[in-house]
Design a protein around this motif. Structure first.
Motif: not given
Ligand code: SF4
Ligand code: SF4
Length: 304
Positions: A60, A75, A82, A84, A86, A95-99
């Motif tokens: 990741e 991006y 993944a 994000v 700001n 995003s760890s979940i999306a990567c």
């Protein structure tokens, strides 16, 4: 050492409750919960964890804020959304979940501001239960490759069974027919498919049984909650007969399963002399006899 897998093709058929019941009918067995995406055998077996190990799978990306120039290239390049942004701080994070761990952002970052680290996707546990050792696992949210985690659970169960001179491994398999199921099923000595009288359960069970046929694994069926649709049960029995699959038993719908689970007990512990427990003993006995496992029957339950 023999390996028996209890699987279902479709979730919610009562597979884990039945696996737990069989666990209480065995001696000299290692239990393996291969339903790593939604493991729940531990809810009944109440394991005490002896060892745990991180399950590392894939990579990741992590952005180092102090080195990032906020150019936004990562991006633009990430196809998994993944990265994000700001908008307030004009910074970027992953995003760890999306990567997905593809590494594109790492390769293209002009500042070399992205670390690429091993991804901890879950944990594998070796636990003690009142019936024997249990190998189980937890896949973290977004954790991928549950098939690999299943393979780790099985490898550890086999090592433990061999080191402890166990007679067999009882596997609570995952639903479906995907990678985790294939990883759970390969090299097993027998499959017991738990089905319920519904078209979706029949459809999924047939796919599971075709898969087991591909691996030349002797397969049997139990129809759970058969009395919620006697008509569909008859159709299913005919379908399984056509496939050459023996139905080892039928269980009626009974809230006693739920009551036992609420008390964190197997049905055999909760209602040892009830109809369901007697039927499960009979099914287990047939399964053992089918596979010439007579020496592994438990005398304490008086099955023989
Ligand atoms: S590509 Fe590199 S420098 Fe540009 S925003 Fe992403 S992490 Fe920051
Ligand atoms: S490694 Fe791939 S998926 Fe993960 S943030 Fe970078 S580009 Fe996106």
């Amino acid at each position: 050492m023999k390996q028996i897998i209890i699987a279902s093709g479709k979730g919610g058929t009562g597979k884990t409750s039945i696996s737990a019941a069989f666990a209480s009918l065995t001696q000299k067995a290692v239990f393996a919960d291969c339903d790593v995406d939604a493991s729940d055998l531990h809810l009944i077996l109440s394991p005490k964890i002896i060892e745990k190990e991180n399950f590392v799978c894939g990579k990741e990306a992590i952005i180092k804020p102090l080195e990032c120039s906020s150019c936004g290239l990562c991006y633009q390049l990430c196809r998994f959304e993944a990265i994000v942004p700001n908008t307030e701080s004009k910074s970027y994070a992953v995003s760890s979940i999306a990567c997905d761990g593809c590494g594109v952002c790492v390769q293209h970052c002009p500042e070399k501001a992205i670390d690429f680290i091993d991804k901890e996707s879950g944990m594998c546990f070796h636990s003690h239960t009142r019936f024997g050792p249990l190998i189980h696992a937890q896949l973290y949210p977004g954790g991928e490759n549950s098939g690999k985690l299943v393979s780790l659970v099985r490898k550890k169960a086999i090592e433990l069974a061999q080191a402890s001179n166990m007679d067999f491994i009882l596997i609570d398999g995952p639903p479906g027919i995907g990678c985790p199921v294939i990883a759970s099923l390969t090299s097993c000595d027998a499959l017991l498919a738990i089905v319920e009288p519904s078209l979706s359960s029949l459809h999924d069970a047939k796919r599971l049984l075709q898969l087991s046929k591909h691996f030349a694994i002797p397969s049997y069926v139990v129809i759970n909650k058969w009395d919620i649709s006697p008509k569909l049960t008859k159709i299913m029995e005919a379908e399984f007969q056509n496939m050459g699959i023996e139905v080892l038993g039928k269980l009626p719908y009974d809230l006693v399963f739920t009551k036992a689970m609420i008390k964190a007990q197997t049905i055999i512990e909760y209602d040892s002399t009830g109809e369901i427990s007697q039927t499960l003993r009979s099914i287990w006995k047939k399964l053992i006899h089918k596979n010439e496992y007579q020496p592994y029957l438990i005398k304490k339950e008086g099955i023989l």
